[in-house]
Design a protein around this motif. Structure first.
Motif, PDB file in Angstrom:
ATOM      1  N   LYS A   1       0.870  -1.168   0.000  1.00 22.13           N
ATOM      2  CA  LYS A   1       0.000   0.000   0.000  1.00 22.13           C
ATOM      3  C   LYS A   1       0.910   1.221   0.000  1.00 22.13           C
ATOM      4  O   LYS A   1       1.735   1.401   0.881  1.00 22.13           O
ATOM      5  CB  LYS A   1      -0.912   0.019   1.222  1.00 22.13           C
ATOM      6  N   PHE A   2       0.714   2.055  -1.014  1.00 24.60           N
ATOM      7  CA  PHE A   2       1.636   3.147  -1.260  1.00 24.60           C
ATOM      8  C   PHE A   2       0.872   4.459  -1.279  1.00 24.60           C
ATOM      9  O   PHE A   2      -0.073   4.632  -2.057  1.00 24.60           O
ATOM     10  CB  PHE A   2       2.356   2.882  -2.597  1.00 24.60           C
ATOM     11  N   ILE A   3       1.278   5.404  -0.400  1.00 25.57           N
ATOM     12  CA  ILE A   3       0.695   6.744  -0.364  1.00 25.57           C
ATOM     13  C   ILE A   3       1.808   7.714  -0.734  1.00 25.57           C
ATOM     14  O   ILE A   3       2.739   7.925   0.042  1.00 25.57           O
ATOM     15  CB  ILE A   3       0.128   7.078   1.024  1.00 25.57           C
ATOM     16  N   PRO A   4       1.758   8.281  -1.958  1.00 27.49           N
ATOM     17  CA  PRO A   4       2.866   9.129  -2.415  1.00 27.49           C
ATOM     18  C   PRO A   4       3.144  10.275  -1.456  1.00 27.49           C
ATOM     19  O   PRO A   4       2.233  10.930  -0.957  1.00 27.49           O
ATOM     20  CB  PRO A   4       2.366   9.649  -3.772  1.00 27.49           C
TER      21      PRO A   4
ATOM     22  N   VAL B   1       5.036   4.014   2.729  1.00 32.24           N
ATOM     23  CA  VAL B   1       4.876   2.756   2.013  1.00 32.24           C
ATOM     24  C   VAL B   1       4.757   1.663   3.067  1.00 32.24           C
ATOM     25  O   VAL B   1       5.620   1.522   3.935  1.00 32.24           O
ATOM     26  CB  VAL B   1       6.058   2.468   1.073  1.00 32.24           C
ATOM     27  N   VAL B   2       3.674   0.893   3.006  1.00 35.48           N
ATOM     28  CA  VAL B   2       3.447  -0.215   3.927  1.00 35.48           C
ATOM     29  C   VAL B   2       3.394  -1.496   3.108  1.00 35.48           C
ATOM     30  O   VAL B   2       2.630  -1.581   2.146  1.00 35.48           O
ATOM     31  CB  VAL B   2       2.144  -0.028   4.733  1.00 35.48           C
ATOM     32  N   THR B   3       4.212  -2.486   3.484  1.00 33.88           N
ATOM     33  CA  THR B   3       4.303  -3.708   2.705  1.00 33.88           C
ATOM     34  C   THR B   3       4.007  -4.921   3.580  1.00 33.88           C
ATOM     35  O   THR B   3       4.014  -4.849   4.810  1.00 33.88           O
ATOM     36  CB  THR B   3       5.713  -3.862   2.107  1.00 33.88           C
ATOM     37  N   GLY B   4       3.767  -6.023   2.891  1.00 35.61           N
ATOM     38  CA  GLY B   4       3.641  -7.305   3.573  1.00 35.61           C
ATOM     39  C   GLY B   4       5.018  -7.916   3.757  1.00 35.61           C
ATOM     40  O   GLY B   4       5.988  -7.220   4.070  1.00 35.61           O
ATOM     41  N   LEU B   5       5.133  -9.222   3.574  1.00 36.02           N
ATOM     42  CA  LEU B   5       6.409  -9.906   3.710  1.00 36.02           C
ATOM     43  C   LEU B   5       7.419  -9.315   2.731  1.00 36.02           C
ATOM     44  O   LEU B   5       7.183  -9.263   1.529  1.00 36.02           O
ATOM     45  CB  LEU B   5       6.243 -11.407   3.447  1.00 36.02           C
ATOM     46  N   THR B   6       8.559  -8.867   3.259  1.00 41.35           N
ATOM     47  CA  THR B   6       9.575  -8.181   2.458  1.00 41.35           C
ATOM     48  C   THR B   6      10.894  -8.915   2.590  1.00 41.35           C
ATOM     49  O   THR B   6      11.337  -9.221   3.697  1.00 41.35           O
ATOM     50  CB  THR B   6       9.738  -6.722   2.922  1.00 41.35           C
TER      51      THR B   6
ATOM     52  N   TYR C   1       7.746  -0.781   6.886  1.00 41.63           N
ATOM     53  CA  TYR C   1       7.178   0.559   6.808  1.00 41.63           C
ATOM     54  C   TYR C   1       8.282   1.516   6.401  1.00 41.63           C
ATOM     55  O   TYR C   1       9.325   1.594   7.050  1.00 41.63           O
ATOM     56  CB  TYR C   1       6.592   0.965   8.162  1.00 41.63           C
ATOM     57  N   PHE C   2       8.085   2.237   5.288  1.00 38.41           N
ATOM     58  CA  PHE C   2       9.058   3.197   4.797  1.00 38.41           C
ATOM     59  C   PHE C   2       8.428   4.584   4.814  1.00 38.41           C
ATOM     60  O   PHE C   2       7.488   4.838   4.055  1.00 38.41           O
ATOM     61  CB  PHE C   2       9.502   2.873   3.369  1.00 38.41           C
ATOM     62  N   PRO C   3       8.871   5.493   5.675  1.00 37.83           N
ATOM     63  CA  PRO C   3       8.339   6.857   5.644  1.00 37.83           C
ATOM     64  C   PRO C   3       8.858   7.602   4.426  1.00 37.83           C
ATOM     65  O   PRO C   3      10.040   7.498   4.073  1.00 37.83           O
ATOM     66  CB  PRO C   3       8.870   7.468   6.943  1.00 37.83           C
ATOM     67  N   MET C   4       7.979   8.327   3.764  1.00 35.80           N
ATOM     68  CA  MET C   4       8.358   9.060   2.554  1.00 35.80           C
ATOM     69  C   MET C   4       7.779  10.463   2.595  1.00 35.80           C
ATOM     70  O   MET C   4       7.282  10.972   1.594  1.00 35.80           O
ATOM     71  CB  MET C   4       7.874   8.327   1.307  1.00 35.80           C
TER      72      MET C   4
ATOM     73  N   SER D   1      12.022  16.583   7.789  1.00 36.10           N
ATOM     74  CA  SER D   1      12.398  15.550   8.745  1.00 36.10           C
ATOM     75  C   SER D   1      11.155  14.881   9.284  1.00 36.10           C
ATOM     76  O   SER D   1      10.086  15.492   9.379  1.00 36.10           O
ATOM     77  CB  SER D   1      13.223  16.152   9.886  1.00 36.10           C
ATOM     78  N   VAL D   2      11.303  13.616   9.648  1.00 33.10           N
ATOM     79  CA  VAL D   2      10.198  12.817  10.156  1.00 33.10           C
ATOM     80  C   VAL D   2      10.674  12.103  11.409  1.00 33.10           C
ATOM     81  O   VAL D   2      11.795  11.598  11.472  1.00 33.10           O
ATOM     82  CB  VAL D   2       9.736  11.793   9.094  1.00 33.10           C
ATOM     83  N   SER D   3       9.843  12.059  12.421  1.00 34.33           N
ATOM     84  CA  SER D   3      10.180  11.336  13.645  1.00 34.33           C
ATOM     85  C   SER D   3      10.267   9.848  13.353  1.00 34.33           C
ATOM     86  O   SER D   3       9.561   9.326  12.487  1.00 34.33           O
ATOM     87  CB  SER D   3       9.135  11.606  14.724  1.00 34.33           C
ATOM     88  N   GLY D   4      11.131   9.160  14.095  1.00 32.11           N
ATOM     89  CA  GLY D   4      11.263   7.723  13.884  1.00 32.11           C
ATOM     90  C   GLY D   4      12.307   7.103  14.783  1.00 32.11           C
ATOM     91  O   GLY D   4      13.069   7.781  15.477  1.00 32.11           O
TER      92      GLY D   4
END
Length: 916
Positions: free
Chosen positions: A235-238, A242-247, A264-267, A272-275
């Motif tokens: 599931k990708f929100i530009p 990006v949220v994925t299943g088995l990677t 989970y990939f913050p984009m 800057s993004v907290s993490g």
């Protein structure tokens, strides 16, 4: 023409003239049809009063009468028709469609299709679509785009779909203008540093995509990447996530055991993004296994952030770090680092067990001058435990380890635009010796100065002469000073020994010309010092020693001095002829003579008994130990002599096209200085002070800096090494006896590539107190690994690039020599050389070496060997210090991209720093 079919004639004659207008005609006919339907569906307004109908006179027979009688019935029925409820249809497109194609644009009215072929382009609202073929179904509001084959049968002209800031390059795409949904086959898109490729992509709306059979990578080539993350459901929100299943991670086309049940990939498009910050694993011989640099990053707002990091060892040692950066445009910027570590060696119960707490605080702040031109605030703080950089479990910075001083300064200044102008500043300073652990601190220091006043200067015109140039100032300096140690820092004992004082000075000076060529100046300086503590010195019979008793209360002393100087500038030129390589040499001399007088202030001195009998007395002043010193008991009457020299040459330029000779500097400065004491009686004091010689120059196009100095004493020494009132030349020696000498040489050379660009090294090294150059090696920070490679795309084949590449390099040499002969020992105190070299062995390999040799101790100084390899999307480096107290090695391999900076492997080994 006779051999062509009729249909061909029709196609050529009818299609071409209507090529540009056919679509508009079709649209016009559709709108007219919709418009006519709209007319028939108009509401018939029901009249309130029925209109009476009259039967027309019958002029026909039966049949006609019957028909005429039916007419009123029909009209009455029409008057009672209900309101039409049919919904008016909107246009199937909400904007204007623009399109073009190189071969043809065909419209099929029956199937409601528009077909564009070869370099087809379609523009609608914020949508741009380019492809080999585009088919638009304007009845279903859908468009299809795909590739076409060239003459060789290969697919070309892949679709390029762009909507807003999102761009996709698939094999084919199907898109609905109304619902904004799409199905994309083999899509390729760039999202920040990520490059994404998916077998099937479903566009749900403007902000949500679902991908199947996708791969994520930061490699430049998404079709043949060095590595990628393979996943089936995404599931990708530009611009957000990006949220994925088995990677699963794939390197060089080979699946690895590295897999996650979800990822989970913050984009975010924000800066800057907290993490979470993932820790790295390490081990130690004395502290066990560890996790280092794990923590959390807080992106608090656009002006400041916070990073919390921690280290933990299995023997109980741990460390915490808080790092924050802040900035506001046109106002200020800075950062704060607070580090704390609890160190444990060995295990409880063992003889080598020890425990210690160390800390370090760093703060840097700078205020923009645009914020307020009349005031400023700045801070540069580096304080903490003296042993922090030597014993820290997280610092591997040799330059900081070898540094013996930590210093800090915080200051605020303000200018009052009065007449005369007044300047005020408040500051706090700190100086710490890491060897002796002594700390000197002022908290605060007040400085106030009033601009110069010329009481005898004319209101108009220039100030010329002795009286017109007389000027005076007022300066105030107040300090609250502490001298303490590491263990008592900011404890009550520290403040008990505080020294408070205030110094007032009023300098009066003037300058004038003497005999046209001589510049003279005179000054009179009045000083008044206030103290809140003084001493009373007496012999204590009970303790059998002299003791000082602190006397609290206001006290002051006043002194004054007088000084004058005269000097000139002499120019000399030695010409060798225009046909010589050296045309001329210019010598500039600036001799000066100064005189200074300070009277004796014996009235501030008292006597005390130095023994129990009271017969032996000595003098002292109650102001001894004050932060501004004490008044002198002896008068000073000294003549000073100074001579500075500059040597410059004109030589023939190697460029024969230039007419003027080239100027080169032979000696930037050659200074000689000494003084003569007019009060010296020749027995107890010596009149002449040693001659101090210093100089420096730059050679080889300013790449080599040479500085030297020497101390020349005209007096001889006795057997115990004391100076005696006998000139050295009269004692069988030379005119001057060299008591000390020193020389330093720094030489840097580099290839053109290294010479043009400045190295962006970690500024943290300088902030910690270490050297900015790499003579003591590069700083190895486990958490922030920086690459030396430039991120440039390869325009040529790698093999071609290899053979055509220019391999940059640089070298730095530092040589130091110190000679001592105070007591005729004639000894070389220091003689060492340090070398640092960096080179690109290949376009992808970098190597560096820092080393040196001490000729006095006959040993190799600090040595570091370093390698770095550019692995395209990855980077690998290795630093090794093979021997010494700071021997260590560090290996790192990780992804360059900042968004995947936690995908790394780091291994290092350092000498266990024992707590002492």
């Amino acid at each position: 023409m006779t051999s062509q079919k009729t249909s061909h004639h029709f196609t050529k004659i009818a299609f071409k003239p209507l090529h540009t207008n056919l679509f508009n005609i079709v649209l016009l006919s559709i709108f007219l049809t919709l418009g006519s339907a709209k007319v028939y569906s108009q509401d018939i307004v029901k009249k309130t009063v029925p209109i009476a109908t009259k039967s027309p006179k019958s002029t026909t027979k039966g049949k006609n009468k019957t028909k005429n009688k039916a007419i009123p019935s029909t009209i009455a029925t029409a008057d009672t028709i209900k309101k039409d409820t049919v919904v008016v249809k909107k246009a199937f497109l909400e904007g204007k469609v623009k399109y073009k194609a190189e071969d043809y644009a065909k419209i099929d009215q029956k199937k409601k299709l528009i077909t564009l072929y070869n370099k087809a382009e379609l523009y609608y609202q914020d949508i741009e679509l380019k492809s080999g073929i585009i088919v638009m179904d304007y009845e279903k509001n859908e468009v299809y785009a795909g590739r076409i084959k060239d003459s060789s049968g290969a697919y070309t002209q892949f679709p390029n779909f762009k909507q807003g800031a999102n761009e996709v390059e698939p094999d084919s795409i199907r898109f609905n203008f109304k619902t904004k949904k799409a199905i994309i086959w083999n899509s390729r898109s760039d999202q920040g540093e990520f490059k994404i490729k998916a077998a099937i992509t479903k566009k749900e709306n403007d902000s949500v995509y679902f991908l199947k059979g996708a791969r994520f990578t930061t490699s430049k080539d998404v079709d043949n990447p060095e590595y990628y993350f393979q996943t089936n459901k995404v599931k990708f929100i530009p611009g957000k996530k990006v949220v994925t299943g088995l990677t699963n991670m794939v390197i060089a086309g080979v699946p690895t055991p590295i897999a996650l049940p979800f990822a989970y990939f913050p984009m975010s498009k924000e800066t800057s993004v907290s993490g979470i910050l993932l820790p790295s694993y390490n081990d130690s011989n004395t502290r066990g296994f560890s996790l280092q640099n794990g923590g959390y990053y807080f992106a608090l707002n656009d002006h400041y952030d916070l990073t919390v990091l921690g280290d933990y060892y299995t023997n109980g040692s741990y460390g915490m770090r808080f790092e924050s950066s802040y900035a506001k445009r046109y106002s200020y910027r800075g950062n704060v680092n607070v580090r704390f570590e609890n160190l444990i060696n060995s295990e409880r119960g063992y003889p080598d067990y020890s425990k210690q707490t160390i800390y370090n605080i760093q703060w840097s702040h700078a205020r923009d001058s645009k914020a307020n031109p009349n005031s400023s605030f700045s801070a540069s703080v580096n304080l903490g435990s003296s042993k922090y950089f030597k014993q820290s479990i997280n610092q591997t910075n040799v330059g900081s380890n070898l540094n013996n001083t930590l210093s800090s300064s915080i200051s605020f200044s303000k200018t009052f635009n009065s007449i005369p102008q007044i300047r005020m500043s408040l500051s706090a300073t700190h100086s710490q010796n890491t060897k002796t652990q002594e700390i000197n601190m002022t908290l605060p220091t007040l400085q106030l100065s009033v601009d110069r006043i010329y009481p005898f200067a004319p209101k108009e015109g220039i100030k010329k002469g002795f009286f017109k140039n007389i000027n005076l100032q007022y300066n105030l300096n107040g300090r609250n000073s502490f001298v303490t140690t590491d263990s008592l820092f900011f404890k009550p004992e520290m403040f008990k020994n505080a020294q408070v004082g205030m110094q007032h000075t009023i300098p009066i000076s003037t300058n004038f010309k003497v005999f046209k060529y001589f510049s003279a100046s005179s000054s009179f300086n009045y000083q008044e010092v206030w103290y809140l503590k003084t001493i009373s010195r007496n012999y204590d019979k009970d303790q059998s020693k002299v003791i000082d008793k602190v006397v609290n209360g206001f006290d002051a002393f006043r002194t004054y001095t007088f000084s004058s100087s005269i000097g000139t500038t002499i120019y000399g030129t030695f010409n060798f002829g225009d046909d010589k390589k050296i045309k001329s040499i210019r010598h500039v001399m600036r001799p000066s003579i100064s005189y200074g007088y300070t009277p004796s202030f014996k009235k501030y001195y008292d006597t005390y008994a130095s023994d129990a009998t009271g017969t032996m007395t000595k003098q002292y002043t109650r102001f001894e130990g004050g932060i501004y010193g004490a008044p002198g008991i002896t008068n000073s009457n000294v003549l000073g002599f100074d001579l500075s020299n500059t040597f410059e040459a004109k030589v023939a330029d190697s460029d024969t096209t230039k007419v003027e000779p080239k100027k080169i500097m032979l000696l930037n400065n050659l200074n000689l200085s000494t003084s003569y004491d007019l009060n010296a009686n020749g027995t107890t004091s010596l009149a002449w002070a040693p001659v101090r010689v210093s100089g420096g120059t730059q050679l080889f196009k300013n790449k080599m800096n040479v500085n030297f100095g020497a101390t020349l004493d005209p007096y001889a020494v006795d057997n115990s090494g004391g100076r005696i009132n006998i000139y050295n030349i009269n004692n069988g020696g030379s005119l001057f006896r060299m008591t000390s000498a020193n020389m330093t040489i720094n030489y840097s050379l580099a290839s053109t590539e290294f010479d043009k660009k400045k190295k962006d090294d970690d500024n943290q090294v300088a902030r910690n107190g270490g050297r900015e150059d790499d003579l003591f090696g590069k700083n190895t920070d486990v958490r922030n690994q920086k690459s030396q490679f430039d991120d440039k795309e390869d325009a040529e084949d790698p093999i071609t690039t290899f053979f055509r590449s220019k391999l940059p390099w640089d070298m730095t040499f530092a040589y130091s020599l110190t000679y001592g002969n105070t007591n005729r020992e004639k000894k070389i105190i220091n003689n060492s050389i340090m070398i640092s070299a960096n080179a690109d062995l290949t376009p992808k390999w970098k190597a560096g070496l820092s080393t040196g040799f001490d000729f006095v101790q006959k040993g190799v100084t600090f040595t570091q060997i370093r390698f770095e390899r550019d692995l395209l999307s990855w980077r690998m480096d290795f630093n090794w210090t093979p021997f010494g107290d700071y021997s260590n090695w560090n290996f790192f391999i990780g992804i360059k991209s900042g968004v995947l900076s936690d995908v790394k492997w780091n291994k290092r080994r350092v000498n266990d720093k024992t707590v002492r």
